[in-house]
Every structure is written in structure tokens, then in C-alpha cells.
Design a protein around this motif. Structure first.
Motif, short mmCIF file in Angstrom:
data_model
loop_
_atom_site.label_atom_id
_atom_site.label_comp_id
_atom_site.label_asym_id
_atom_site.label_seq_id
_atom_site.Cartn_x
_atom_site.Cartn_y
_atom_site.Cartn_z
N ASN A 12 1.44 -51.44 -3.45
CA ASN A 12 2.26 -51.70 -5.05
C ASN A 12 2.64 -50.16 -5.46
O ASN A 12 1.60 -49.30 -5.84
N GLY A 13 3.54 -49.69 -6.00
CA GLY A 13 4.23 -48.31 -6.78
C GLY A 13 3.61 -48.48 -7.84
O GLY A 13 3.74 -49.81 -8.69
N LEU A 14 3.05 -47.84 -8.35
CA LEU A 14 2.47 -47.43 -9.79
C LEU A 14 2.82 -46.43 -10.54
O LEU A 14 2.95 -45.28 -10.57
N THR A 37 -3.23 -42.76 -14.77
CA THR A 37 -4.13 -42.65 -14.28
C THR A 37 -5.60 -43.20 -14.85
O THR A 37 -6.99 -43.94 -14.45
N SER A 38 -5.03 -43.68 -15.86
CA SER A 38 -6.20 -44.73 -17.28
C SER A 38 -7.04 -45.95 -16.57
O SER A 38 -7.97 -46.16 -16.60
N LEU A 39 -5.61 -46.30 -15.86
CA LEU A 39 -5.76 -47.99 -14.94
C LEU A 39 -6.63 -47.25 -13.69
O LEU A 39 -7.17 -48.69 -13.68
N PHE A 40 -6.06 -46.10 -13.10
CA PHE A 40 -7.30 -46.07 -11.84
C PHE A 40 -8.58 -45.63 -11.97
O PHE A 40 -9.71 -46.22 -11.23
N MET A 80 -4.55 -44.52 -4.71
CA MET A 80 -3.33 -42.68 -4.52
C MET A 80 -3.06 -42.36 -5.44
O MET A 80 -1.65 -43.39 -6.30
N ASP A 81 -3.79 -40.89 -6.11
CA ASP A 81 -2.91 -40.66 -7.71
C ASP A 81 -2.06 -39.77 -7.32
O ASP A 81 -2.09 -38.41 -6.94
N GLU A 82 -0.59 -40.27 -6.58
CA GLU A 82 0.27 -38.43 -6.92
C GLU A 82 -0.11 -37.85 -5.61
O GLU A 82 -0.01 -36.69 -5.61
N PRO A 83 0.08 -38.45 -4.26
CA PRO A 83 -0.44 -38.17 -2.75
C PRO A 83 0.61 -36.81 -2.96
O PRO A 83 0.79 -35.81 -2.13
N ALA A 122 -5.15 -52.17 1.52
CA ALA A 122 -4.34 -52.33 0.09
C ALA A 122 -4.07 -51.31 -0.09
O ALA A 122 -5.36 -50.20 -1.07
N VAL A 123 -2.86 -50.93 -1.14
CA VAL A 123 -2.36 -49.66 -1.72
C VAL A 123 -1.63 -49.58 -2.75
O VAL A 123 -1.20 -50.30 -2.71
N ILE A 124 -2.52 -48.76 -3.85
CA ILE A 124 -1.50 -48.67 -5.29
C ILE A 124 -1.93 -47.59 -4.95
O ILE A 124 -2.25 -46.37 -4.98
N LEU A 125 -0.33 -46.62 -5.39
CA LEU A 125 0.71 -44.88 -5.24
C LEU A 125 1.05 -45.10 -6.70
O LEU A 125 1.91 -45.84 -7.38
N ILE A 126 0.26 -44.12 -7.62
CA ILE A 126 1.23 -43.38 -8.45
C ILE A 126 1.46 -42.13 -7.74
O ILE A 126 1.11 -41.00 -7.24
N GLU A 127 3.21 -42.44 -8.78
CA GLU A 127 4.16 -41.50 -7.18
C GLU A 127 5.21 -41.03 -8.72
O GLU A 127 5.64 -41.71 -9.32
N HIS A 128 5.62 -39.77 -8.71
CA HIS A 128 6.55 -39.40 -9.52
C HIS A 128 8.09 -39.07 -8.22
O HIS A 128 8.96 -39.45 -9.05
N ARG A 129 7.72 -38.44 -7.60
CA ARG A 129 8.72 -38.99 -6.60
C ARG A 129 9.37 -40.32 -6.39
O ARG A 129 8.76 -41.11 -5.13
#
Length: 237
Positions: free
Chosen positions: A31-33, A42-45, A157-160, A186-193
């Protein structure tokens, strides 16, 4: 919901950072964030991992309420997290970093567990290498291997992809897909790419000013007018 949060509210200094946020992930799915800077990702993480306690709402893992548990207990329950900056122990070798991770809490793991995790993330360096001398991608691989050797059920994962070139992002894509497809994480991924999210995410949640403004599959979400206005389009000069 296997893992996630419901109705999370968080404030600092009288300013609302998160406002009734829902976000979840299921085994074997990513799930992308996403959202602009300052949206609250990041506060949610921090809430999910236990570093912040929400004013309202809950964090749940497989039916267990984690909302008041400290982060080390969440780790034991199967929650793992990476950070934006791949900070490694500067005084340790790769092998020593693995040993510290193996002995961090019971049950202690064997060297074979670390070797398996290193192969899984394609970390191909000598274990005598000083961790501080590794490049950005190998630092990320080392930290990820130290987490996945314990076979977590949930990975935040925060902006890997930060600081990586395109070929490395393609390799990261393959690593993440293997984690979810073969090991049902189960993965939640913060990403700008966005190209990475479009390639690997099954669903996306978009935050803006601490609120969820869109959810759904990546291509549909990225084309949502509210998302484009908040994140993808710059105002006219």
C-alpha cells in the motif's frame, strides 16, 4: 483489516497533524502512502510504529490493538520499519551489524538467518567491510536485511528509493515484490518516486494537510483531480 490504523488524530502545539486518518495493508500486498511535504506521512508512520501516541484512533495488527504498546513490543509482534536516512552503525563492520541485530532480542537468531537475509536483499559485500563505508543502496540493503531476518509480518518503508539511481530502483522493485509475493509481508510504502509506486503498489492512500484525500489503485489515484491539485501540479505564477 490485517494491519493499519483507523480514525487516527495527532496534534502538536495546537496544530492538527493527522485528522481521522485510515490506512491499512494486507499480507502479500503493498500500500503506497503519498502526499506533498508536510502532509503527515512520516507522522503517521511514527504513530504506527509506536513512537507517537495518537489522541484518537487505533493501530491494529491481526486483531490485536497496538495503540498503547511501545515500539519495541510492536517489533516483537512482527512490525518492522525503515527510515528515510539509511544510518548504519559507524563503528561496526557489516558482520558485526548483523550480529547486533541477531542478538537484539530473543529469540536470538543464527548467522545462517543473517546470511539468508543478505541473499534475499542482494547484499553482496564482504562481512569485514566497515558499515560506514557502504554506498547508499548497500546501506539500505544492510538495514533491510537486519529487519527481514526476523521475518516481520508488516514492513513500513519510508522513502526507500531516496538517493538511488534508476537501476537501483529497479532492483529495489524486485526485492520488495519478492518480500510480499514469497513471504506474504504486508508493506506500507512512503515514496515520492511515482514510477516506483506505479510499478509495485497494489493500492495508494494520499494525504494532504493531515487528511486522506484519495484512496485506490495507483493509476486511478494519481489521476484524481484533488490529488493532482494537491501534489502534482504547481500553482500558476
Amino acid at each position: 483489516m490485517f494491519f493499519g490504523c483507523e480514525g487516527v488524530c495527532l496534534s502538536f502545539g495546537g496544530r492538527r497533524i493527522l485528522d481521522k486518518v485510515n490506512c491499512s495493508a494486507e499480507p502479500g500486498r503493498i500500500n503506497g502512502l503519498v502526499g506533498p511535504n508536510g502532509a503527515g506521512k512520516t507522522s503517521l508512520f511514527e504513530v504506527m510504529s509506536g513512537r507517537y501516541t495518537p489522541e484518537q484512533g487505533s493501530v491494529v495488527l491481526d486483531g490485536e490493538d497496538l495503540t498503547r504498546l511501545p515500539f519495541h513490543n510492536r517489533a516483537r509482534a512482527g512490525l518492522a520499519r525503515t527510515f528515510q536516512s539509511p544510518v548504519v552503525p559507524s563503528t561496526l563492520t557489516v558482520g558485526e551489524a548483523f550480529r547486533a541485530a541477531r542478538k537484539s532480542h530473543r529469540p536470538y537468531l543464527s548467522k545462517h538467518d543473517a546470511e539468508w537475509a543478505a541473499r534475499l536483499v542482494h547484499l553482496e559485500v564482504s562481512w569485514e567491510t566497515p558499515a560506514a563505508s557502504l554506498g547508499t543502496f548497500d546501506r539500505r540493503k544492510l538495514l533491510l536485511a537486519c529487519l527481514v531476518m526476523r521475518r516481520p509480518r508488516v514492513l513500513l518503508m519510508d522513502e526507500p528509493a531516496s538517493g538511488l539511481i534508476n537501476a537501483e530502483i529497479d532492483e529495489l522493485d524486485l526485492i520488495m515484490r519478492r518480500l510480499v509475493d514469497e513471504y506474504a509481508m504486508a508493506v506500507i510504502l512512503i515514496e515520492h518516486r511515482l514510477e516506483l509506486l506505479a510499478a509495485v503498489a497494489d493500492d495508494c492512500v494520499v494525504l494532504d494537510l493531515g487528511r486522506v484525500i484519495a484512496t485506490g489503485d495507483p493509476l486511478t489515484v494519481f489521476d484524481d483531480p484533488a490529488v493532482r491539485e494537491a501534489y502534482f501540479e504547481t500553482p500558476d505564477a
